[in-house]
Design a protein around this motif. Sequence first.
Motif, PDB file in Angstrom:
ATOM      1  N   ASP A   1       0.578  11.276  -6.769  1.00 23.01           N
ATOM      2  CA  ASP A   1       0.683  10.808  -5.387  1.00 23.01           C
ATOM      3  C   ASP A   1       0.585   9.287  -5.268  1.00 23.01           C
ATOM      4  O   ASP A   1       0.722   8.735  -4.175  1.00 23.01           O
ATOM      5  CB  ASP A   1      -0.360  11.481  -4.491  1.00 23.01           C
TER       6      ASP A   1
ATOM      7  N   PRO B   1       5.641   6.557  -5.421  1.00 21.89           N
ATOM      8  CA  PRO B   1       6.430   6.875  -4.225  1.00 21.89           C
ATOM      9  C   PRO B   1       7.591   7.816  -4.486  1.00 21.89           C
ATOM     10  O   PRO B   1       8.119   8.430  -3.551  1.00 21.89           O
ATOM     11  CB  PRO B   1       6.931   5.499  -3.751  1.00 21.89           C
TER      12      PRO B   1
ATOM     13  N   SER C   1       4.382  12.625  -3.140  1.00 19.25           N
ATOM     14  CA  SER C   1       4.491  11.483  -2.230  1.00 19.25           C
ATOM     15  C   SER C   1       5.560  11.717  -1.176  1.00 19.25           C
ATOM     16  O   SER C   1       5.390  11.360   0.002  1.00 19.25           O
ATOM     17  CB  SER C   1       4.804  10.208  -3.012  1.00 19.25           C
ATOM     18  N   LYS C   2       6.655  12.320  -1.576  1.00 19.09           N
ATOM     19  CA  LYS C   2       7.728  12.597  -0.618  1.00 19.09           C
ATOM     20  C   LYS C   2       7.266  13.602   0.440  1.00 19.09           C
ATOM     21  O   LYS C   2       7.594  13.461   1.625  1.00 19.09           O
ATOM     22  CB  LYS C   2       8.957  13.118  -1.354  1.00 19.09           C
TER      23      LYS C   2
ATOM     24  N   ASN D   1       4.135  14.036   1.428  1.00 14.67           N
ATOM     25  CA  ASN D   1       3.160  13.331   2.271  1.00 14.67           C
ATOM     26  C   ASN D   1       3.824  12.319   3.203  1.00 14.67           C
ATOM     27  O   ASN D   1       3.453  12.205   4.377  1.00 14.67           O
ATOM     28  CB  ASN D   1       2.120  12.636   1.396  1.00 14.67           C
ATOM     29  N   ASP D   2       4.809  11.609   2.688  1.00 13.80           N
ATOM     30  CA  ASP D   2       5.480  10.586   3.494  1.00 13.80           C
ATOM     31  C   ASP D   2       6.279  11.199   4.644  1.00 13.80           C
ATOM     32  O   ASP D   2       6.533  10.522   5.660  1.00 13.80           O
ATOM     33  CB  ASP D   2       6.407   9.740   2.625  1.00 13.80           C
ATOM     34  N   ASN D   3       6.689  12.446   4.483  1.00 12.02           N
ATOM     35  CA  ASN D   3       7.495  13.118   5.506  1.00 12.02           C
ATOM     36  C   ASN D   3       6.672  14.084   6.362  1.00 12.02           C
ATOM     37  O   ASN D   3       7.248  14.893   7.100  1.00 12.02           O
ATOM     38  CB  ASN D   3       8.661  13.861   4.846  1.00 12.02           C
TER      39      ASN D   3
ATOM     40  N   THR E   1       1.858  14.589  11.325  1.00 10.43           N
ATOM     41  CA  THR E   1       1.820  13.240  10.769  1.00 10.43           C
ATOM     42  C   THR E   1       0.380  12.899  10.368  1.00 10.43           C
ATOM     43  O   THR E   1      -0.556  13.160  11.113  1.00 10.43           O
ATOM     44  CB  THR E   1       2.313  12.211  11.799  1.00 10.43           C
TER      45      THR E   1
END
Length: 334
Positions: free
Chosen positions: A72, A75, A80-81, A83-85, A165
Amino acid sequence: MNKKIIFVLLIIAVLTISAFVVIKNRTDSEYLTTEIYSMNTVIQINISGKDKKDATDAVTQEINFLNQKFDDFSPQSDVSKINDNAGKNAVEVDNVTIEIISKALECYKETDGAFNISVAPLSKLWGFKGNEHKVPLESEIKQTINLVNINDLIIEGNKVMLRKTGEAIDLGGIAKGYTLDKIKEILPKYNLKSAIINMGGNILTYGISNKGNWLIGIKNPREDGVVGKITIKGSKFISTSGDYEKYFIENGKRYCHIINPSTGLPSDKIVSVTVVSDKGYLGDAFSTAFFVLGKEKSLELANKSGVEIIGFDKNLNPFFTDGIKNEVNIEKGG
């Protein structure tokens, strides 16, 4: 028994301090030893047998592949993807990511939520996702707990999504054990005698040592050296969680990186627990859960789940399941 014993010590100046001192029977000419840095720790690969070079290459490749999916801090990783989304889009991920998340959900259910990969927002709040550790306000903890909800993790086919989010997952409590499971699947493809893989707080012993059983020394949580040794027969997974791996001290109180998902506070019921199991992912996740649950509930769940444990309370008094009692030697004063 006449045994040649060596200590394999991981480098201290990395993000995590090894939970083990590995005491094993070998000669340098027999084992090919390779050290790599991956999954935020130093990993030591020791393999014996005709195909030890090819097997070492395959193991290294598998570790790095899985790290690319689960890290994590990267990126580009699947985690990470996801979590970022969070709260936005579903993300298509690799089959291995679907598999490890599914196993994490299984462990969540088996531990009544003590193991919870959705705890990541709390870890970030306490500063364990960076270098700025802090004791947050009670109001901050209560607010962040609202983002810890495993039921908001949605899997449809090869797509994963977090509903809100700010929600996030962290596979750090299961990734090394899962990786060792994958390594164990690779090793039989080669002509080997034995192997021992040390991934910080997780170990795989494979095959039989040329001098007998494997000996695993449990690191003393409060000073240098070992507090006890476990005799391991054949192929097993050994995983330790402790309050000395990642922690900070503020106003004389120690705060460790293992967060209780239900309270939002670092766990402090015990100082160390080691799990011996036949499945790497299970031992890894359960060592985290047992650290959260404490002595009594850990022993109860261990007996129910068929794993063996040895733990130490705040006074370094040991406790263990009956099945491992005769395989444990506690150091004097430990």
